[in-house]
Design an enzyme around this catalytic site. Structure first.
Site, PDB file in Angstrom:
ATOM      1  N   ASP B  96      65.780  18.005 -25.799  1.00  0.00           N
ATOM      2  CA  ASP B  96      64.444  18.414 -25.373  1.00  0.00           C
ATOM      3  C   ASP B  96      64.576  19.208 -24.084  1.00  0.00           C
ATOM      4  O   ASP B  96      64.308  18.717 -22.983  1.00  0.00           O
ATOM      5  CB  ASP B  96      63.524  17.209 -25.193  1.00  0.00           C
ATOM      6  N   HIS B 204      56.802  10.786 -24.807  1.00  0.00           N
ATOM      7  CA  HIS B 204      55.873  11.788 -24.277  1.00  0.00           C
ATOM      8  C   HIS B 204      54.452  11.214 -24.202  1.00  0.00           C
ATOM      9  O   HIS B 204      54.069  10.373 -25.008  1.00  0.00           O
ATOM     10  CB  HIS B 204      55.882  13.037 -25.161  1.00  0.00           C
ATOM     11  N   LEU B 206      50.188  11.887 -22.332  1.00  0.00           N
ATOM     12  CA  LEU B 206      49.233  12.430 -21.362  1.00  0.00           C
ATOM     13  C   LEU B 206      48.535  11.211 -20.767  1.00  0.00           C
ATOM     14  O   LEU B 206      47.985  10.390 -21.514  1.00  0.00           O
ATOM     15  CB  LEU B 206      48.215  13.353 -22.023  1.00  0.00           C
ATOM     16  N   HIS B 235      53.519  14.691 -19.981  1.00  0.00           N
ATOM     17  CA  HIS B 235      54.975  14.616 -20.146  1.00  0.00           C
ATOM     18  C   HIS B 235      55.355  15.153 -21.515  1.00  0.00           C
ATOM     19  O   HIS B 235      55.033  14.543 -22.542  1.00  0.00           O
ATOM     20  CB  HIS B 235      55.423  13.145 -20.012  1.00  0.00           C
ATOM     21  N   ASN B 326      65.193  18.077 -17.853  1.00  0.00           N
ATOM     22  CA  ASN B 326      66.351  18.276 -18.753  1.00  0.00           C
ATOM     23  C   ASN B 326      66.755  19.742 -18.653  1.00  0.00           C
ATOM     24  O   ASN B 326      66.327  20.565 -19.467  1.00  0.00           O
ATOM     25  CB  ASN B 326      65.970  17.999 -20.222  1.00  0.00           C
ATOM     26  N   HIS B 400      63.911  10.421 -12.666  1.00  0.00           N
ATOM     27  CA  HIS B 400      62.827  11.081 -13.408  1.00  0.00           C
ATOM     28  C   HIS B 400      61.878  10.108 -14.085  1.00  0.00           C
ATOM     29  O   HIS B 400      60.828  10.494 -14.573  1.00  0.00           O
ATOM     30  CB  HIS B 400      63.397  12.029 -14.457  1.00  0.00           C
TER      31      HIS B 400
END
Lengths: 137, 477
Positions: B96, B204, B206, B235, B326, B400
């Site tokens: 990703d 992932h 929101l 994300h 990444n 992160h």
């Protein structure tokens, strides 16, 4: 009866396993395990068909290429796959997979981004062939 | 983790012990004793492998949130000098490419949104395409995708998604140079046609969050945040295009390693010298994917704004910062007093430029770059600020996320999605998702303690804590 899919532990992602009497059969099972992460296989119908072709002389890289070719076609066509066939002729691999377009009613799992080279192995033991690798989710 | 394999340098820094006569550079891990003890031994193995790659400058490093990845550990940082045979690794960037977090600040407060929280969650779930197999409204031609790959978030703004002001607070102002769309396969382009402006799946999200605590008033003021304020974090990454570039180059670089004279301790570290046709080909494709990721988060920013404005028409929604985790980027760093141009891999690690860095927007230059540690959907996230020390400690890099402490497989055995969602609701956190399996895999208990990760990030001098954010609504992929 729902198909049995096999997995192995990985810290962040998921390890998929396929077993079979032949390499091709093991690869087919690995593909079924991988797509079941995205949707339980008995929840999809084999309504559309895709084909994948590639040349690869290394059986371990062939597993990764098989899984990634299926992911790419499925994403491009907006379908989820549930049935797989694979034939090998020397270094040439030809596969057929069937599935259906995603529907709102599908109980979705987790998207697989790609098959990786981590924990990648294709080997034969007393019970037949086993193909495994980690897929990134 | 077998602590006997580590040598303690200070409370927050550990060096992997090496066998007598072993070659390669040092591998360092940052974190306190508890984080180290809980860390998977595989992290140690993987960061040790990275330390053996050609042209590494300084040490290979694992951030406090590190966990077992593929090739590099997630949370791995390594810098390479192209003039000393340094390499670029597809496995060091990940599938990703340019996955990251866009953080938006609003002028709304929790009391403002509380009466409409359910409706806000519902509308965001309807308007933000999320989950496996979910496409966006935008269908792009291959030609237009080539433009996205070259122009990144600038393209999105030209298409009417967001404003030029947003771009001031995106790394590289929303567009990296060196993108070569011709190095991206047709398969990758076809995978992306329906995926611009989509969140994806897995970790992932929101999230609508409330600023729960301020730790650094001066930095918080510069970032425009205060206690009780609502912020929104998105994300996601480069979607199918990035995944396919990772796929294409991982296999081709792994197969080319022998020809390129590189001995790979792990095939997943597939790499090529930066100054080689193979290395340059990957860099061109990777930069194309970075631009796609920046454009994707710009589109999602605009969709989010539009949706929030339906319910709160006068709300101000501005980009606080957008940071990728990444990537591999060419950067200038001072090593033993000398300025050097290095390629810094950050695989599940965030750039964290300290105060005064010329690449920072003027508004943040005095306090340092906003660093975002995205936590689990039940606990919270941190905004931190880059420090001066992080330059010497980690080539200006920091954690992160919270980092997984449990596999997805184990999490599925331990939690059920519906039950978990109901439990989080009882704590005032609304989860909207199409995937009960995904919710279970992302259970807060499957992650490390985000407070411990943020504390260690500060303790190790990588970044300092500015604010803690608590989730109120989470749209999960």
């Amino acid at each position: 009866m729902a198909a049995v899919h096999e997995y192995f532990e990985h810290g962040a992602d998921i390890g998929v396993i396929g077993r079979g009497a032949s390499i091709e059969e093991a690869f087919v099972q690995a593909a079924a395990s991988m797509f079941a992460i995205m949707l339980e296989s008995d929840a999809a119908q084999p309504l559309v068909e895709i084909e994948v072709d590639f040349d690869e002389d290394d059986v371990e890289f062939a597993l990764v290429r098989w899984l990634n070719a299926l992911l790419a076609q499925a994403r491009e066509r907006g379908v989820v796959l549930c049935q797989f066939e694979l034939q090998r002729n020397d270094d040439h691999w030809h596969g057929i997979a069937r599935g259906e377009p995603w529907r709102e009613s599908h109980a979705r799992g987790t998207e697989v981004k790609g098959a990786t080279l981590t924990a990648l192995s294709v080997r034969q033991d007393d019970n037949g062939w086993q193909a495994r690798c980690v897929v990134d989710v | 983790m077998d602590m006997n394999r580590l040598e303690r340098i200070d409370d927050w820094t550990w060096r992997v012990k090496r066998a007598a006569g072993s070659s390669g550079a040092d591998a360092l891990l940052y974190g306190d004793r508890e984080l180290m003890a809980a860390m998977d031994d595989k992290v140690l193995e993987q960061i040790g492998n990275v330390a053996q790659l050609p042209g590494l400058v300084g040490s290979a490093m694992a951030m406090p949130d590190a966990h077992w990845g593929y090739g590099f550990p997630i949370g791995g940082v390594a810098a390479f000098d192209p003039d000393e045979g340094g390499i670029i690794s597809a496995g060091g960037v990940g599938f990703d490419i340019s996955c990251g977090i866009r953080c938006l600040r609003t002028d709304l407060t929790l009391p403002d949104i509380a009466p409409k929280l359910e409706r806000l969650g519902e509308r965001l779930f309807q308007t933000i395409p999320a989950g496996v197999g979910v496409e966006g409204d935008l269908q792009l031609s291959i030609d237009e995708l080539d433009t996205v790959m070259r122009d990144g978030a600038e393209w999105a703004v030209r298409r009417g998604y967001g404003t030029g002001e947003d771009l001031q607070y995106v790394e590289e102002r929303g567009r990296v140079g060196g993108s070569v769309p011709d190095n991206v396969s047709q398969t990758a382009k076809k995978r992306q046609r329906g995926e611009m402006g989509t969140l994806g799946s897995g970790n992932h999200y929101l999230e609508v969050q409330v600023v729960d605590r301020i730790d650094d008033a001066a930095a918080a003021q510069a970032y425009g945040i205060r206690e009780g304020q609502i912020v929104i974090s998105i994300h996601c990454g480069s979607r199918g295009l990035g995944h396919q570039i990772g796929t294409d180059y991982l296999v081709s670089l792994a197969k080319a390693a022998g020809r390129l004279g590189i001995t790979l301790p792990d095939r997943e570290l597939a790499c090529a010298p930066i100054n080689s046709p193979e290395g340059q080909a990957y860099i061109g494709a990777m930069n194309a994917a970075i631009n796609v990721a920046l454009a994707n988060r710009q589109i999602l920013t605009a969709l989010t704004r539009e949706t929030v404005h339906e319910l709160f028409p006068s709300a101000q929604i501005e980009t606080l910062f957008d940071v990728s985790h990444n990537t591999c980027k060419p950067e200038t760093h001072v090593v033993e007093g000398k300025r050097r141009r290095l390629y810094v891999h950050r695989k599940g690690a965030t750039r964290a430029f300290g105060p005064g860095h010329p690449d920072l927007p003027a508004r943040y230059r005095e306090v340092g770059q906003p660093v975002i540690i995205g936590g689990s959907m039940g606990t919270g996230s941190y905004i931190l600020a880059g420090t001066t020390q992080s330059e010497a400690r980690s080539f200006s890099s920091a954690s992160h996320g919270a980092g997984r402490q449990m596999s997805r497989h184990q999490a599925l055995k331990q939690w059920h999605g519906r039950q978990l969602i109901d439990e989080l609701r009882s704590h005032g956190i609304l989860i909207r998702t199409r995937s009960m399996r995904g919710a279970a895999e992302e259970a807060p208990g499957a992650y490390k303690d985000v407070d411990a990760v943020a504390r260690a990030t500060e303790g190790a001098g990588l970044a300092r804590r500015v604010a803690f954010l608590k989730p109120k609504v989470c749209v999960k992929g």
